[in-house]
Design a protein around this motif. Structure first.
Motif, PDB file in Angstrom:
ATOM      1  N   PHE A   3       0.832  -1.200   0.000  1.00 18.76           N
ATOM      2  CA  PHE A   3       0.000   0.000   0.000  1.00 18.76           C
ATOM      3  C   PHE A   3       0.866   1.248   0.000  1.00 18.76           C
ATOM      4  O   PHE A   3       0.592   2.219  -0.708  1.00 18.76           O
ATOM      5  CB  PHE A   3      -0.935   0.009   1.214  1.00 18.76           C
ATOM      6  N   PHE A   4       1.935   1.241   0.794  1.00 14.96           N
ATOM      7  CA  PHE A   4       2.834   2.391   0.875  1.00 14.96           C
ATOM      8  C   PHE A   4       3.507   2.643  -0.474  1.00 14.96           C
ATOM      9  O   PHE A   4       3.629   3.789  -0.908  1.00 14.96           O
ATOM     10  CB  PHE A   4       3.865   2.150   1.974  1.00 14.96           C
ATOM     11  N   SER A   6       2.364   1.792  -3.441  1.00 14.60           N
ATOM     12  CA  SER A   6       1.376   2.293  -4.404  1.00 14.60           C
ATOM     13  C   SER A   6       1.014   3.750  -4.105  1.00 14.60           C
ATOM     14  O   SER A   6       0.755   4.531  -5.021  1.00 14.60           O
ATOM     15  CB  SER A   6       0.127   1.418  -4.406  1.00 14.60           C
ATOM     16  N   ALA A   7       1.025   4.122  -2.836  1.00 13.99           N
ATOM     17  CA  ALA A   7       0.767   5.525  -2.483  1.00 13.99           C
ATOM     18  C   ALA A   7       1.892   6.430  -2.977  1.00 13.99           C
ATOM     19  O   ALA A   7       1.634   7.552  -3.439  1.00 13.99           O
ATOM     20  CB  ALA A   7       0.600   5.654  -0.976  1.00 13.99           C
ATOM     21  N   ALA A  10       1.393   6.889  -6.670  1.00 11.98           N
ATOM     22  CA  ALA A  10       0.286   7.814  -6.921  1.00 11.98           C
ATOM     23  C   ALA A  10       0.722   9.248  -6.655  1.00 11.98           C
ATOM     24  O   ALA A  10       0.379  10.164  -7.424  1.00 11.98           O
ATOM     25  CB  ALA A  10      -0.911   7.444  -6.047  1.00 11.98           C
ATOM     26  N   LEU A  11       1.478   9.468  -5.594  1.00  6.85           N
ATOM     27  CA  LEU A  11       1.986  10.804  -5.288  1.00  6.85           C
ATOM     28  C   LEU A  11       2.926  11.291  -6.381  1.00  6.85           C
ATOM     29  O   LEU A  11       2.872  12.456  -6.791  1.00  6.85           O
ATOM     30  CB  LEU A  11       2.692  10.791  -3.934  1.00  6.85           C
TER      31      LEU A  11
END
Length: 70
Positions: A3-4, A6-7, A10-11
């Motif tokens: 999740f980190f 992928s975040a 995205a950022l």
């Protein structure tokens, strides 16, 4: 951890898009300044274009290093 990562991706995409938008806006102002012989618009346009390029560079070089912090 997935999740980190992928975040972070995205950022990176979001900040790159923001920089590209600022760069395009700078090009529009730059061309408007040349078309109307307006030195203020030319100056503003080149500043926005350079800032957009800097933001894109930041997004591509610095943001991926966030995954190494944890």
């Amino acid at each position: 951890m997935e999740f980190f990562n992928s975040a972070i991706e995205a950022l990176k995409t979001l900040v790159t898009a923001l920089g590209a938008g600022l760069g395009v806006w700078g090009v529009v102002n730059l061309l408007e300044g040349y078309g109307g012989d307006n030195p203020g618009a030319k100056s503003q346009g080149i500043k926005q274009l350079m800032a957009g390029g800097g933001i894109i560079l930041l997004a591509q070089q610095v943001i991926p290093n966030l995954s190494n912090l944890f």
